[in-house]
Design an enzyme around this catalytic site. Structure first.
Site, PDB file in Angstrom:
ATOM      1  N   TYR A  52       1.021  -1.243  -0.067  1.00 27.76           N
ATOM      2  CA  TYR A  52      -0.079   0.001  -0.055  1.00 27.76           C
ATOM      3  C   TYR A  52       1.059   1.648  -0.211  1.00 27.76           C
ATOM      4  CZ  TYR A  52      -4.682  -0.635   0.264  1.00 27.76           C
ATOM      5  OH  TYR A  52      -6.502  -0.602  -0.040  1.00 27.76           O
ATOM      6  N   GLU A  54      -0.397   4.556  -0.205  1.00 30.58           N
ATOM      7  CA  GLU A  54      -1.547   6.264  -0.997  1.00 30.58           C
ATOM      8  C   GLU A  54      -1.146   7.096  -0.655  1.00 30.58           C
ATOM      9  OE1 GLU A  54      -5.525   5.442   1.035  1.00 30.58           O
ATOM     10  OE2 GLU A  54      -5.549   3.759   0.027  1.00 30.58           O
ATOM     11  N   ASP A 198      -7.377  13.352 -25.180  1.00 32.93           N
ATOM     12  CA  ASP A 198      -6.911  11.710 -24.516  1.00 32.93           C
ATOM     13  C   ASP A 198      -6.407  11.697 -26.086  1.00 32.93           C
ATOM     14  OD1 ASP A 198      -7.794   9.244 -24.293  1.00 32.93           O
ATOM     15  OD2 ASP A 198      -9.551   9.637 -23.196  1.00 32.93           O
ATOM     16  N   THR A 224      -3.960   5.575 -21.969  1.00 33.72           N
ATOM     17  CA  THR A 224      -3.772   5.158 -21.640  1.00 33.72           C
ATOM     18  C   THR A 224      -1.935   4.107 -21.988  1.00 33.72           C
ATOM     19  OG1 THR A 224      -4.545   3.585 -23.375  1.00 33.72           O
ATOM     20  CG2 THR A 224      -6.149   3.858 -21.551  1.00 33.72           C
ATOM     21  N   LYS A 227      -2.321   0.491 -25.403  1.00 37.87           N
ATOM     22  CA  LYS A 227      -2.860   0.334 -26.943  1.00 37.87           C
ATOM     23  C   LYS A 227      -1.235   0.468 -27.878  1.00 37.87           C
ATOM     24  CE  LYS A 227      -7.806   1.983 -25.687  1.00 37.87           C
ATOM     25  NZ  LYS A 227      -7.364   2.593 -24.197  1.00 37.87           N
ATOM     26  N   ARG A 233      -2.402  -2.407 -18.538  1.00 43.28           N
ATOM     27  CA  ARG A 233      -3.373  -1.665 -18.466  1.00 43.28           C
ATOM     28  C   ARG A 233      -3.524  -0.090 -17.846  1.00 43.28           C
ATOM     29  NH1 ARG A 233      -6.485  -5.195 -20.941  1.00 43.28           N
ATOM     30  NH2 ARG A 233      -8.713  -3.056 -21.324  1.00 43.28           N
TER      31      ARG A 233
HETATM   32  N1  DSN Z   1     -12.369   0.207 -24.685  1.00 44.93           N
HETATM   33  C1  DSN Z   1     -11.490   1.020 -25.946  1.00 44.93           C
HETATM   34  C2  DSN Z   1     -11.680   0.714 -27.109  1.00 44.93           C
HETATM   35  O1  DSN Z   1     -11.600   0.345 -27.637  1.00 44.93           O
HETATM   36  O2  DSN Z   1     -11.364   2.152 -27.798  1.00 44.93           O
HETATM   37  C3  DSN Z   1     -11.224   2.023 -25.085  1.00 44.93           C
HETATM   38  O3  DSN Z   1     -11.396   2.622 -23.424  1.00 44.93           O
END
Ligand code: DSN
Length: 415
Positions: A52, A54, A198, A224, A227, A233
């Site tokens: 932990y 925080e 974003d 994120t 990707k 993730r």
């Molecule tokens: N779920 C993602 C996507 O497939 O684009 C975005 O968060």
């Protein structure tokens, strides 16, 4: 303590093995999915999950954080380098959590957010009807131009002047074209709004110079890490120094509790990987593969939204084929080709059915596939979609797909 998963829980172990086989033997064309390195997987399953922490480095609410601080500081310094950022927060558990924290940091309840319509390529967390932002803020949407299926800046500026947003979001999960952030900065300045970009889908292209960079233009950037960046993730927030403490407070304690230190360590690993020359070559190949796949899909008569792609994904309009996105995704999966259904601009179908699919190339590029494989896969997709009632074809193709996958293993040493 040392008993293996197979001995401890054979049931979970068996499902895990089957999922590995599914991944190894099918073609993943979901543009938001990827396969991280073994190093990322290793640190995600490490003892860092025990701790932990925080708070932030040097300001924790728990003892025993010496090495945790080192990990988070390393992740931050690597992130600042690759994103050319004044400040980053690496604690966001996901892209949606990052976005929610931005709203918490910058807005008051009732303020207006101007964001892209979900069915034109936007994202749920940008204020869709069924989400938390929708209950707290006034959401106004812009869309894409009916003809070009790309952003029409005059139209967007008119909407902004009309609705007086406090926050403008530029970002999408199904927009295949490059985005010029200077237009968005100008519109945000005209109406006195914060600008948030974003870039969850395209961050890998941005850090390697293959897509315009929003960091010089936007007040805040969210992304994120799993990707195109090919990490664990998770989410990250990038901002100017003047917003740093508001944003850090909005993550913790505003909207999250203890940070996932195993994931933060895995983010550090992926930020290091993203600085290597191979990573730039990988991103270039993602885009070349997407263009090759787009060409192959178009050659056999499929219509692509906006006519093609500048990025890692393609949006296919199936409406002239009398096929829904839902049906297309289902029959492609039977053949071993995994895509997701996706709304297209001005889609007459609801989001649960849709008129499109959204293939993308990051995962297949990680496997080592190149243009010739994209050409072939494009032909296979067309074949399946042209004969939606032909079960025998799907069965035959399942074995062709398996053969192709075996030439490009994902994790060679995992069984
Ligand atoms: N779920 C993602 C996507 O497939 O684009 C975005 O968060």
């Amino acid at each position: 303590m040392s008993i293996s998963l197979a001995q401890n829980d054979p049931e979970v172990n068996e499902i895990l093995k089957q999922e590995l086989q599914r991944q190894q033997n099918s073609l993943t064309l979901i543009p938001s999915e990827n396969y991280p390195s073994k190093a990322v997987l290793e640190v995600e399953g490490s003892v860092l999950i025990d701790k932990y922490a925080e708070g932030y480095p040097g300001r924790r609410h728990y003892q025993g954080c010496k090495f945790i601080d080192e990990i988070e500081e390393l992740a931050i310094s690597r992130a600042k380098k690759i994103f050319k950022a004044e400040h980053v927060n690496v604690q966001a558990h996901s892209g949606t959590q990052a976005n929610i924290a931005i709203y918490q940091a910058l807005l008051k309840p009732g303020d207006t957010i101007l964001s892209l319509n979900l069915s034109h390529g936007g994202h749920l967390s940008h204020g869709n009807r069924s989400t938390l932002p929708h209950t707290h803020y006034r959401i106004v949407n812009y869309g894409v131009d009916r003809e070009s299926e790309t952003f029409n800046y005059e139209e967007i500026q008119a909407i902004a002047e009309n609705c007086h947003p406090q926050l403008i979001i530029v970002g999408a999960s199904a927009y295949p074209r490059a985005i010029d952030y200077s237009h968005w900065r100008r519109i945000a300045d005209e109406v006195g709004a914060y600008l948030m970009a974003d870039v969850a889908h395209i961050i890998g292209l941005i850090v390697t110079g293959l897509h315009p960079d929003p960091v010089p233009y936007a007040n805040v950037v969210t992304t994120t890490t799993h990707k195109t960046l090919r990490g664990p993730r998770g989410g990250v927030i990038i901002c100017r120094q003047n917003l740093a403490s508001r944003i850090d407070r909005a993550i913790f304690p505003g909207t999250q509790g203890g940070p996932f230190m195993h994931t933060i360590a895995a983010k550090a690993v992926c930020f290091q990987e993203a600085q290597r020359l191979e990573f730039k070559e990988y991103q270039q190949q993602i885009v070349s593969n997407a263009k090759a796949l787009a060409k192959s899909l178009r050659e056999d008569g499929l219509r692509l939204v906006s006519g093609g792609t500048d990025t890692h994904l393609i949006l296919v309009d199936l409406s002239k084929k009398s096929l829904t996105g839902d049906k297309a995704a289902t029959i492609l999966e039977e053949a071993g080709i995994v895509v997701n259904k996706n709304s297209i601009p001005f889609d007459p179908q609801p989001p649960s059915i849709t008129s499109g699919i959204r293939p993308g190339t990051p995962a297949l590029t990680t496997r080592g596939m190149r243009e010739p494989e994209m050409q072939l896969i494009g032909k296979w997709i067309n074949k399946i979609l042209s004969s939606p009632e032909d079960r025998t074809l799907r069965k035959k193709m399942r074995s062709w797909v398996r053969e192709l996958c075996q030439q490009f293993p994902i994790y060679e040493d995992l069984k």
